[in-house]
Design an enzyme around this catalytic site. Structure first.
Site, PDB file in Angstrom:
ATOM      1  N   LYS A   1       0.773  -1.306  -0.117  1.00  0.00           N
ATOM      2  CA  LYS A   1      -0.326  -0.398  -0.001  1.00  0.00           C
ATOM      3  C   LYS A   1       1.319   1.471  -0.417  1.00  0.00           C
ATOM      4  CE  LYS A   1      -1.111  -1.085   4.709  1.00  0.00           C
ATOM      5  NZ  LYS A   1       0.315  -0.881   5.497  1.00  0.00           N
TER       6      LYS A   1
ATOM      7  N   ARG B   1      -7.019   2.452  11.447  1.00  0.00           N
ATOM      8  CA  ARG B   1      -6.653   1.220  11.309  1.00  0.00           C
ATOM      9  C   ARG B   1      -7.544   0.325  12.557  1.00  0.00           C
ATOM     10  NH1 ARG B   1      -0.671   1.201   9.455  1.00  0.00           N
ATOM     11  NH2 ARG B   1       0.598  -0.352   9.890  1.00  0.00           N
TER      12      ARG B   1
ATOM     13  N   ARG C   1      12.389  -7.107   2.532  1.00  0.00           N
ATOM     14  CA  ARG C   1      12.273  -6.068   2.778  1.00  0.00           C
ATOM     15  C   ARG C   1      12.997  -4.902   4.326  1.00  0.00           C
ATOM     16  NH1 ARG C   1       6.968  -2.012   4.292  1.00  0.00           N
ATOM     17  NH2 ARG C   1       7.377  -3.055   6.713  1.00  0.00           N
TER      18      ARG C   1
ATOM     19  N   ARG D   1      13.806  -3.620   7.466  1.00  0.00           N
ATOM     20  CA  ARG D   1      13.547  -2.787   7.865  1.00  0.00           C
ATOM     21  C   ARG D   1      13.233  -3.079   9.137  1.00  0.00           C
ATOM     22  NH1 ARG D   1       6.937   0.380   7.378  1.00  0.00           N
ATOM     23  NH2 ARG D   1       6.554  -0.518   9.280  1.00  0.00           N
TER      24      ARG D   1
ATOM     25  N   ARG E   1       2.039  -8.271  14.003  1.00  0.00           N
ATOM     26  CA  ARG E   1       1.772  -7.181  12.872  1.00  0.00           C
ATOM     27  C   ARG E   1       0.710  -7.801  11.762  1.00  0.00           C
ATOM     28  NH1 ARG E   1       7.092  -5.078  10.710  1.00  0.00           N
ATOM     29  NH2 ARG E   1       5.399  -3.728   9.163  1.00  0.00           N
TER      30      ARG E   1
HETATM   31  P1  ADP Z   1       2.940  -1.409   8.090  1.00  0.00           P
HETATM   32  O1  ADP Z   1       2.085  -1.369   7.108  1.00  0.00           O
HETATM   33  O2  ADP Z   1       4.146  -1.815   7.214  1.00  0.00           O
HETATM   34  O3  ADP Z   1       3.541  -2.308   8.954  1.00  0.00           O
HETATM   35  P2  ADP Z   1       3.297   0.429   8.671  1.00  0.00           P
HETATM   36  O4  ADP Z   1       4.467   2.081   7.972  1.00  0.00           O
HETATM   37  O5  ADP Z   1       2.024   1.781   7.848  1.00  0.00           O
HETATM   38  O6  ADP Z   1       3.823  -0.241   8.508  1.00  0.00           O
HETATM   39  O7  ADP Z   1       3.429   1.253  10.800  1.00  0.00           O
HETATM   40  C1  ADP Z   1       3.973   1.100  10.902  1.00  0.00           C
HETATM   41  C2  ADP Z   1       3.860   0.827  12.545  1.00  0.00           C
HETATM   42  O8  ADP Z   1       3.612   2.063  13.096  1.00  0.00           O
HETATM   43  C3  ADP Z   1       3.090  -0.098  12.799  1.00  0.00           C
HETATM   44  O9  ADP Z   1       3.092  -1.389  13.025  1.00  0.00           O
HETATM   45  C4  ADP Z   1       2.278   0.340  14.080  1.00  0.00           C
HETATM   46  O10 ADP Z   1       2.546   0.521  14.691  1.00  0.00           O
HETATM   47  C5  ADP Z   1       2.185   2.071  13.537  1.00  0.00           C
HETATM   48  N1  ADP Z   1       1.470   2.811  13.462  1.00  0.00           N
HETATM   49  C6  ADP Z   1       1.275   2.889  11.892  1.00  0.00           C
HETATM   50  N2  ADP Z   1      -0.109   3.950  11.514  1.00  0.00           N
HETATM   51  C7  ADP Z   1      -0.691   3.233  12.511  1.00  0.00           C
HETATM   52  C8  ADP Z   1      -2.688   3.669  13.138  1.00  0.00           C
HETATM   53  N3  ADP Z   1      -3.595   4.909  12.527  1.00  0.00           N
HETATM   54  N4  ADP Z   1      -2.421   3.278  14.008  1.00  0.00           N
HETATM   55  C9  ADP Z   1      -1.301   2.844  15.201  1.00  0.00           C
HETATM   56  N5  ADP Z   1      -0.419   2.408  15.078  1.00  0.00           N
HETATM   57  C10 ADP Z   1       0.311   2.624  13.783  1.00  0.00           C
END
Ligand code: ADP
Length: 194
Positions: free
Chosen positions: A13, A88, A136, A138, A149
């Protein structure tokens, strides 16, 4: 164009959101990117968020709501955006609905249908997600955190698919294909009507 990009970690995404935002000249707002920048800068928010992120857990809703509310008030976010990684959770979706629909729907409007919002879900099977994330690399992409996750996604984020489907705002796309094919399908599904 008001778009939410959903999908499990590793679904692509972020990549698709960045590409399409550049193409349509609207901001790409990634809550993950915003949080990571706060962690690097060691802001009070970053210090609070880091342990949750490292564990693969969600950062508490209230922190995300504050971040998103502030970001949506920036001048570049008036005509449209792609929101990547938010909402989320169901409380985040309810908050967001109020935030953007109060303007068009007026006080007390909860229908959500009045908004020019669409929610894209990129679907990819778990085994593919795990191998994508491991390659990836990270900081939060180790196997234990990835599994956490994915579990958090299934429990807390997947219910949003029904939330947006019920509002007829859902656009479901198969993310388990070559990147260019996914981009082409998204372009076709999103740029026509609106
Ligand atoms: P991915 O989709 O690969 O898990 P993101 O970059 O979207 O990675 O998010 C990384 C981390 O940031 C998540 O695992 C979470 O801890 C936090 N995070 C991001 N967006 C949210 C959200 N809307 N609510 C709660 N935590 C979030």
């Amino acid at each position: 164009m008001q778009l939410i990009f959903m999908g499990p970690p590793g679904a692509g995404k972020g990549t698709q959101a960045q590409l399409l935002a550049a193409l349509w000249k609207i901001p790409h707002i990634s809550t993950g990117d915003i949080l990571r920048a706060c962690v690097v800068a060691k802001t009070p928010l970053g210090l609070k968020a880091q342990a949750y992120m490292d564990a693969g857990d969600l950062v508490p809703d209230q922190l995300l709501m504050d971040i998103v509310q502030e970001r949506m008030n920036q001048p570049d976010a008036t005509s449209g955006w792609i929101l990547d990684g938010f909402p989320r959770t169901v409380p985040q979706a309810a908050f967001f609905d109020k935030l953007i629909c109060d303007v068009s729907g007026g006080a007390g409007s909860t229908s959500g249908k009045d908004c020019d919002l669409r929610a894209v879900n990129l679907d990819v099977p778990d085994d593919i997600l795990v191998s994508r994330l491991l390659s990836r690399g990270r900081q939060d992409d180790n196997e234990e955190t990835i599994r956490r996750r994915l579990q958090v996604y299934r429990e807390q984020t997947e219910p949003l698919i029904e939330f947006y489907r019920n509002r007829e705002q859902l656009v479901a796309v198969d993310g388990n294909r070559a990147m260019e094919l996914v981009t082409a399908e998204l372009q076709q599904a999103l740029s026509g009507d609106s």
